[in-house]
Design a protein around this motif. Structure first.
Motif, PDB file in Angstrom:
ATOM      1  N   GLN A  56      69.931   7.703  39.925  1.00 37.08           N
ATOM      2  CA  GLN A  56      69.385   9.042  39.737  1.00 37.08           C
ATOM      3  C   GLN A  56      67.956   9.014  39.210  1.00 37.08           C
ATOM      4  OE1 GLN A  56      71.633  11.538  37.117  1.00 37.08           O
ATOM      5  NE2 GLN A  56      70.634  13.401  37.815  1.00 37.08           N
ATOM      6  N   LYS A  57      67.631   7.990  38.408  1.00 38.91           N
ATOM      7  CA  LYS A  57      66.279   7.872  37.871  1.00 38.91           C
ATOM      8  C   LYS A  57      65.272   7.564  38.961  1.00 38.91           C
ATOM      9  CE  LYS A  57      67.534   6.120  33.357  1.00 38.91           C
ATOM     10  NZ  LYS A  57      67.950   4.819  32.822  1.00 38.91           N
ATOM     11  N   ARG A  58      65.735   7.071  40.092  1.00 37.73           N
ATOM     12  CA  ARG A  58      64.807   6.561  41.091  1.00 37.73           C
ATOM     13  C   ARG A  58      64.773   7.379  42.374  1.00 37.73           C
ATOM     14  NH1 ARG A  58      66.364   2.986  37.707  1.00 37.73           N
ATOM     15  NH2 ARG A  58      65.080   1.165  37.221  1.00 37.73           N
ATOM     16  N   VAL A  59      65.315   8.581  42.321  1.00 36.86           N
ATOM     17  CA  VAL A  59      65.328   9.368  43.554  1.00 36.86           C
ATOM     18  C   VAL A  59      64.739  10.736  43.312  1.00 36.86           C
ATOM     19  CG1 VAL A  59      67.340   8.246  44.500  1.00 36.86           C
ATOM     20  CG2 VAL A  59      67.633  10.272  43.106  1.00 36.86           C
ATOM     21  N   ASN A  60      64.295  11.373  44.388  1.00 41.07           N
ATOM     22  CA  ASN A  60      64.034  12.799  44.318  1.00 41.07           C
ATOM     23  C   ASN A  60      64.809  13.487  45.422  1.00 41.07           C
ATOM     24  OD1 ASN A  60      62.397  11.514  46.134  1.00 41.07           O
ATOM     25  ND2 ASN A  60      60.560  11.828  44.910  1.00 41.07           N
ATOM     26  N   GLY A  61      65.720  14.329  45.012  1.00 47.65           N
ATOM     27  CA  GLY A  61      66.497  15.087  45.973  1.00 47.65           C
ATOM     28  C   GLY A  61      67.862  14.493  46.247  1.00 47.65           C
ATOM     29  N   VAL A  62      68.753  15.357  46.682  1.00 47.37           N
ATOM     30  CA  VAL A  62      70.136  14.959  46.912  1.00 47.37           C
ATOM     31  C   VAL A  62      70.248  13.999  48.095  1.00 47.37           C
ATOM     32  CG1 VAL A  62      72.377  15.836  47.652  1.00 47.37           C
ATOM     33  CG2 VAL A  62      71.141  16.993  45.838  1.00 47.37           C
TER      34      VAL A  62
END
Lengths: 259, 180
Positions: A104-110
């Motif tokens: 989750q820390k390394r993503v943007n968006g679902v």
């Protein structure tokens, strides 16, 4: 080809490590500012012993044991499944929650989130497929691979899922409208038992991990497909998850030719 | 009797290779080589390769000393690699319909017979051998498979990287000694 040239990197194997370099710095910065019990506090008065002095100390006390220690080799260990090799659901859930937080820390968006979970699952699936096949066929005189799609699908849903997660899939369906889509349905997947998705995450399904596993198994056996996970809550089963398999056109053509 | 083993990843990257000199004496498979139908190419710069490909046995250092590996016709490293690579087409064609993992004697090239083993994860083990030894090769492949699965279980192993483990190498050599 056999010279030691630069090998073609499989795109699926390097997504996590390469695409998130810039964001990693910022997340690391925030992590180090908070206090974490696993790390020594930055401004602590007790100095951390240097590793070199620690090792010389232990060496001077027991000089022989350190030399004689031989690590067990992975090639010496058996691959067979034993009762002790089963992992408890609690341990897995803890690991999975760490995986999700890391991702989750390394993503943007679902969509990105699900893609990375899928990649993690893909790498697991490659190993799971090989290990499962070895456990079932390793002692056979003439070991077999599955070559037809429908047998593969039912093997994944029944035999493999039972071996990996302790219970088989609840249903295996074929799409009515599209001939290249298949669904594996699990009413209450064990791996997402303790996960509740917040409202802003919307359609995120953490079963993207198992979708990646399925994708790796299909890929390994020669059925390239795109596999995604979707929440399909019903009255009776609020956690019901569908793993949707969209087969590559080449697979359908081949199946048709083999008929 | 020499044997050559190649492990190829799903993307056809060679990740391990082994040349094994067998001490067991088996009668070599006799077959007419391509060279009898071809003119000699003694002056061309590629003569070594061409005679090797055509299977001529009379070139240069082709004589077999006892125990020492043969160099020259049909035994050159690049020729061996080419034969192994060429057999990939046959393997990929067969694995679509044939559900057996062990594909025996799928291809022949001069004195070489090619046998292959395809794991469910689409790893291909290719073995070049000169004599017929189905049962031994099957046992050998099964042991290599077990070793490969153990390697693959290592989280630091990537399926497209060469296997550099010395233990893996030693185990495969021991297995080759036992079965081939």
């Amino acid at each position: 080809m056999y010279t030691s040239g630069q090998a073609v990197v499989h795109p699926r194997l390097s997504v996590l490590s390469t695409s998130s370099l810039p964001s990693e710095h910022s997340s690391l910065g925030t992590a180090s500012s908070t206090t974490r019990f696993s790390l020594p506090p930055s401004g602590s008065s007790t100095p951390v012993p240097m590793p070199t002095s620690a090792s010389t100390l232990s060496l001077s006390k027991t000089p022989m044991t350190a030399v004689n220690l031989v690590r067990p080799n992975i090639y010496d260990r058996p691959l067979n499944k034993t009762r002790t090799s089963e992992v408890s659901l609690a341990a897995f859930t803890f690991l999975f929650s760490e995986m999700i937080q890391y991702t989750q820390k390394r993503v943007n968006g679902v969509a990105d989130f699900e893609r990375k979970l899928n990649t993690l699952g893909y790498r697991m699936g490659l190993k799971m497929l090989e290990l499962h096949a070895w456990r079932t066929e390793g002692t056979s005189k003439a070991p077999k691979r599955e070559t037809r799609f429908l047998t593969v699908l039912s093997t994944i849903g029944n035999v493999m899922w039972k071996a990996f997660f302790g219970r088989a899939m609840d249903a295996i369906q074929k799409s009515v409208t599209k001939d290249d889509e298949f669904m594996l349905i699990e009413n209450d997947p064990a791996i997402t038992k303790f996960i509740s998705i917040s409202k802003d995450m919307g359609s995120l399904s953490c079963s993207a991990l198992t979708a990646g596993v399925v994708e790796a198994i299909l890929d390994g056996l020669g059925f390239p497909a795109r596999v995604t996970a979707h929440n399909v809550p019903t009255e009776a089963n609020p956690n019901c998850t569908t793993i949707l398999i969209k087969l590559d056109r080449s697979v359908l053509d081949r199946e048709e030719a083999l008929k | 009797m020499s044997h050559h083993l190649f492990l190829l990843s799903p993307t056809d990257t060679p990740i391990y290779s082994l040349a094994h000199q067998s001490t067991k004496s088996t009668a070599p498979s006799s077959g007419s080589t391509l060279s009898s139908n071809l003119p000699s190419w003694s002056t061309a710069p590629f003569s070594g390769t061409l005679t090797a490909l055509s299977g001529a046995q009379s070139v240069g250092t082709a004589s077999t000393q006892n125990g020492a590996p043969k160099i020259g016709a049909g035994q050159d490293r690049h020729v061996i690699q080419m034969i192994a690579n060429a057999s990939l087409d046959v393997i990929e064609e067969m694995m679509v319909s044939n559900s057996a993992m062990y594909l025996k004697s799928i291809d022949k090239f001069n004195e070489w017979t090619v046998s292959a083993f395809v794991t469910p994860g689409n790893m291909k083990f290719v073995l070049l051998h000169e004599a017929k030894n189905d049962e031994g090769i099957r046992s050998f492949f099964m042991e290599v498979w077990e070793l490969y699965v153990k390697t693959a279980m290592n989280p630091f192993h990537r399926s497209d990287r060469t296997i550099r483990s010395t233990v893996f190498d030693a185990r495969v050599r021991a297995s080759a000694k036992k079965w081939l």
